[in-house]
Design an enzyme around this catalytic site. Structure first.
Site, short mmCIF file in Angstrom:
data_model
loop_
_atom_site.label_atom_id
_atom_site.label_comp_id
_atom_site.label_asym_id
_atom_site.label_seq_id
_atom_site.Cartn_x
_atom_site.Cartn_y
_atom_site.Cartn_z
N HIS A 140 -9.00 4.06 -1.19
CA HIS A 140 -7.67 3.47 -1.12
C HIS A 140 -7.40 2.55 -2.32
CE1 HIS A 140 -3.99 1.88 0.32
NE2 HIS A 140 -4.44 0.91 1.08
N CYS A 162 0.81 -1.22 0.00
CA CYS A 162 0.00 0.00 0.00
C CYS A 162 0.84 1.27 0.00
CB CYS A 162 -0.94 0.00 1.20
SG CYS A 162 -1.85 -1.55 1.35
#
Lengths: 390, 390
Positions: A335, A86
């Site tokens: 996200h 991420c």
């Protein structure tokens, strides 16, 4: 070494766009980044490109960096893909900064993309799991939310914070995201909503977890030698820090603190010759609500175990002394993994140039981005300074 | 900008090690790289690490950079993974060079790994295919060998070279690899063997294709400011170039030349202020025999369509005027994808330090590495100069 300036940044809306390709999303982000520059560079003036993506979702599995730069017409540009789960986007930004500082490039494009919603939810769960450790987390059946749930359990056990404080993160970030036209979940929520949501991985409920999103983001960095050609703004990269840690939670010394964040923050603050008290605002990695609390402490915004007091006192609200996640954060803005780190830079650019619309802070000059890979296996932190009084 | 020096490089044997993990392989390469440095840096002196890997074989899919650096005890080191298909390692080296040149790091570890032989051959075929373009190559059934076969067909049709010239690449590189204890296929072969091998994707036969290998490689780069602390050698990074191109072959202007190689070479030669005639030796990307012929031309070793004359005249043999792939190249030494680019740097280090054993050239001072991603979607080229007369 020479200074690096951020001259433009843009993104797609983050959301659920299963019908759009990664190339299409990247092209929109690139175009928006270009349009945000006072005098955008011609394509042939872009010396390098760095693209962040987790990219294991069955698309262009190899060479997706060159695949997106060819799509936007950057012929023969030096390009590679960065993967750090991420934090891929935050590390793409770091590499862009180093490329400019090295003197080997004057104009560098950093960006990222992810398409996540065109899979079944089981596939998404598997895909997110790859950001966790393989042998002791993923293959033993621990979901990625489950890893953060262990951190939350330890944190709530060790300190005075409650699950209501986790919900306060959601309330704040949704409040901000409701003012962001690019947000995936751009609605506000009440504390009651956020407290009563169904569990995902106890103690984390649905409002304590960010969505899986599609999207792309891009930013343009240039050297001090050429910044005059492109921009009237002077947004300098004041500091940048990166660090890694054990990928698996069980290997670490602490479940309630990320040593990668602490190490990267130390490096970024030292480079910028500032401390947390000097910051006007920050975008932090709130993939799960517990992550925002831990980030406050690891970034030095408060003492260990005191993050909940910042939330309860409203100090990280937009009108507080250190607004956090004015964009809505991962929780509300969304996200799309590889796009997230560069997306944080977009918010900083918008705030520092006075283009944050309804979310605009009052003349901020110093902003920080904090992007975490996995449950803390890697962290990239950048500090940006607006040098021109507005 | 400050100069960057290569102070050490090492690798595992390349081969078929389905029982070994990527971490285990990386640790051996790292240890060998350390041991090759006159005064190896302590782990805490390593500021950054960059790991190249294609990494889609089902292991640590996210965060494998931090996963290998934690395994060798580099706590909190800044680390990310680079993916550029088969050029991941060459671009990891490039990022390490930029990190040092940027002034943000003094000691940087570049490395790469791949484990490929613990899958079925169908899975391997699929996995290699991901380095090709997705929609028009992989999903339409074109294997990766098939993509290079199209290049070979066009080349043989357009120029005077024959399939026998393709086999000459194998004979030369196997001859070299037979002297390399780290080679995967470390045996020599006759021209008759190489001509009569069964077809893989006509006109490419088995001897025109490199093997799928397991392995890891690592190299240590430091700034001019600290090189004295670590090394009596002075192997300077004289030049470095990177470039991309259309990922899919059909999109390109030419099937017989890689514009990414030409652009990267121009940049590397210009940075080093040298030309191809100044080189003492080169490691080029011979994933398929046709790739070595095309590389000779794109790197300026000869005119277009004349590569076969270099081979026939033995000019790229170890005793020729420009030895190519003294290591055995991808063909004989092997091709563990993410390790290949850094593995080329290992051969350059060994040659420039006089440690190439039976393969040792006569006091070379200038060597080039050429690492290609996919069928030419990305190329990284580096030029190294030994500044100390031996």
């Amino acid at each position: 070494m020479r200074d690096v300036y951020l001259v433009g940044a843009g993104q797609t809306p983050f959301g659920s766009f299963p019908e759009r390709s990664y190339r299409d999303l990247f092209a929109e982000a690139y175009q928006n980044a270009r349009e945000s520059v006072d005098s955008p560079p011609d394509p042939e003036e872009i010396d390098e490109a760095v693209v962040g993506s987790l990219g294991v979702g069955g698309r262009q599995l190899g060479l997706s960096g060159p695949a997106v730069t060819e799509h936007v017409g950057l012929h023969n540009v030096t390009c590679s893909r960065i993967e750090n789960a991420c934090a891929a986007g935050g590390f793409a930004v770091r590499q862009a900064i180093q490329a400019v500082k090295s003197g080997m490039a004057d104009v560098v494009l950093a960006g990222g993309y992810e398409v996540m919603t065109d899979m079944s939810s089981d596939a998404t769960k598997y895909w997110l799991g790859v950001s966790g450790e393989t042998e002791w987390e993923r293959l033993t059946g621990t979901t990625f939310a489950g890893v953060y749930a262990q951190m939350a359990s330890a944190y709530l056990d060790q300190y005075e914070a409650t699950t209501e404080d986790l919900s306060r993160v959601a309330v704040k970030n949704h409040g901000n995201g409701a003012k962001n036209p690019k947000a995936h979940l751009g609605f506000s929520c009440s504390l009651e909503d956020a407290v009563n949501a169904p569990d995902v991985a106890a103690p984390l409920n649905l409002y304590h977890c960010c969505p899986t999103s599609d999207g792309a983001a891009a930013a343009l960095f240039v050297s001090e030698d050429v910044v005059d050609q492109y921009s009237d703004e002077r947004i300098r990269v004041a500091g940048s820090g990166g660090a890694s840690d054990h990928v698996g939670l069980a290997e670490r010394d602490s479940y309630t603190s990320l040593s990668a964040t602490k190490a990267a923050a130390e490096s970024a603050y030292e480079g910028a010759a500032v401390g947390p008290d000097d910051l006007d605002f920050a975008e932090v990695h709130d993939c799960f609500a517990i992550a925002e609390l831990v980030a406050y402490e690891d970034l030095g915004f408060c003492e260990e175990g005191q993050a909940h007091t910042l939330l309860r006192e409203g100090r990280t609200d937009p009108d507080g002394d250190l607004p956090v996640n004015t964009s809505g954060g991962l929780k509300s803005k969304g996200h799309p993994i590889g796009a997230t780190g560069t997306g944080q830079v977009v918010e900083v650019f918008d705030q520092l140039t006075g283009n944050a619309g309804e979310r605009q802070l009052d003349d901020p000059t110093l902003g920080l981005t904090h992007n975490v890979g996995g449950s803390g296996g890697a962290t990239a932190i950048h500090i940006f300074e607006q040098e021109v009084a507005r």
